[in-house]
Design an enzyme around this catalytic site. Structure first.
Site, PDB file in Angstrom:
ATOM      1  N   THR A 191       0.863  -1.173   0.000  1.00  0.00           N
ATOM      2  CA  THR A 191       0.000   0.000   0.000  1.00  0.00           C
ATOM      3  C   THR A 191       0.899   1.223   0.000  1.00  0.00           C
ATOM      4  O   THR A 191       2.100   1.109   0.164  1.00  0.00           O
ATOM      5  CB  THR A 191      -0.898  -0.003   1.255  1.00  0.00           C
ATOM      6  OG1 THR A 191      -1.817   1.072   1.188  1.00  0.00           O
ATOM      7  CG2 THR A 191      -0.084   0.155   2.522  1.00  0.00           C
ATOM      8  N   GLY A 243       1.603  -3.665   4.783  1.00  0.00           N
ATOM      9  CA  GLY A 243       1.803  -5.085   5.060  1.00  0.00           C
ATOM     10  C   GLY A 243       0.489  -5.833   5.192  1.00  0.00           C
ATOM     11  O   GLY A 243      -0.514  -5.463   4.590  1.00  0.00           O
TER      12      GLY A 243
END
Length: 331
Positions: A191, A243
């Protein structure tokens, strides 16, 4: 009804329901005095983001150096990655779910604690901008799925096919085995989270992602969850995560880190504690990656992760650098 008008009307009705002890705890004079002493108005602009997205921080810095707001900086910064079809973790070109649909998640938070988010939105390339519209134009914080998509169209966003040929071919290849096993530090669970301080010393943050590649349809991770993937308190600082989102949600990771900074920890110390809280709940399994970055009101930054390999990019008057993060596991 505009969000601010709605909130004004609502606050009139609810003000009497808040107890004096609660107000006192929220306005601890010692905390406020400390913040004012440590946070002079001369704070220099700075932008940081997860991973080495140098074009994103360059765009954010372009906004900041011209005197723009931190909110505009983080939105325009992450939009660069949303538009990059070579980045298969964000926006157009993101890897699809196991049914072949690209679904996007994003949230944004401003200096006043206002926030907006969209979850599992399809067919709109810039979910971060839709999230900002949710924040500014509605009385809500989150819109999901088809409702978020329709709201986006009402706000003038164009319908766009998000599945590129490259991501489609990779998905078809994955379907041959359908093995769901995210690989550490590889672009299938990434991300971009961004934090910025503007010339006024105000902080904002943004986070956007296409989520886990080949996830179950409807899966949402931490990225659009305020307090998990992103949290900002303009008196203290901000934090954002990357993550395996499920693990960040379980500890409300970004909120935790900001609260640790409120208690006096540095951004680095707070990020380290955030990772350790996650590991405490995963004593039998560390075969995944979580990375946090944080920034306090003074512009001090920090990062920490589970596995080696995570970095964060920073742009300020001191330069434009990519900083390797320290990790719990060293090799």
């Amino acid at each position: 009804m505009k969000r601010r008008k709605f909130l004004k009307n609502s606050s009139t009705l609810t003000a009497g329901m808040i107890s004096a002890p609660l107000l006192a705890s929220c306005q601890d004079p010692k905390i406020i005095e400390t913040n004012l002493a440590e946070n002079p108005s001369g704070t220099k602009p700075i932008a940081i983001c997860t991973w080495n997205f140098e074009n994103a921080t360059a765009k954010a810095w372009e906004v900041l150096k011209e005197g723009g707001s931190a909110l505009d900086a983080v939105e325009q910064g992450v939009m660069v990655e949303e538009a990059d079809i070579n980045n298969q973790t964000v926006g157009k070109g993101g890897r699809p779910d196991r049914n072949g649909n690209v679904t996007l998640d994003a949230c944004i938070m401003d200096k006043d604690g206002n926030c907006g988010a969209v979850l599992c939105i399809q067919n709109i390339a810039h979910p971060i901008s839709v999230a900002r519209k949710v924040m500014e134009e509605t009385p809500h914080v989150m819109l999901a799925g088809k409702g978020a998509e329709l709201f986006g169209y009402e706000m003038g966003f164009e319908k766009t096919s998000l599945l590129t040929e490259k991501s489609k071919l990779e998905w078809l290849e994955w379907k041959k085995t359908s093995e769901y096993k995210p690989i550490i530090n590889i672009e299938n669970h990434d991300t971009i989270g961004m934090l910025a301080i503007d010339k006024n010393g105000d902080i904002s943050g943004a986070c956007t992602t296409s989520g886990m590649a080949y996830k179950f349809a409807g899966r949402v991770g931490d990225s659009p969850i305020v307090g998990a993937g992103l949290f900002v308190d303009n008196e203290v600082g901000g934090a954002t995560a990357t993550g395996v989102g499920e693990e960040v949600v379980r500890t409300v990771g970004s909120f935790l880190i900001v609260e640790l900074m409120r208690q006096g920890k540095s951004p680095q110390e707070a990020c380290e504690e955030g990772v350790k809280r996650i590991l405490a709940k995963n004593k039998e399994n560390t075969d995944f990656q979580i990375g946090f970055i944080a920034m306090n009101k003074k512009g001090e930054t920090g990062s920490y992760c589970i596995q080696p390999g995570f970095t964060y990019r920073q742009y300020s008057e001191s330069g434009h650098v990519n900083t390797p993060s320290d990790s719990f596991i060293k090799s």
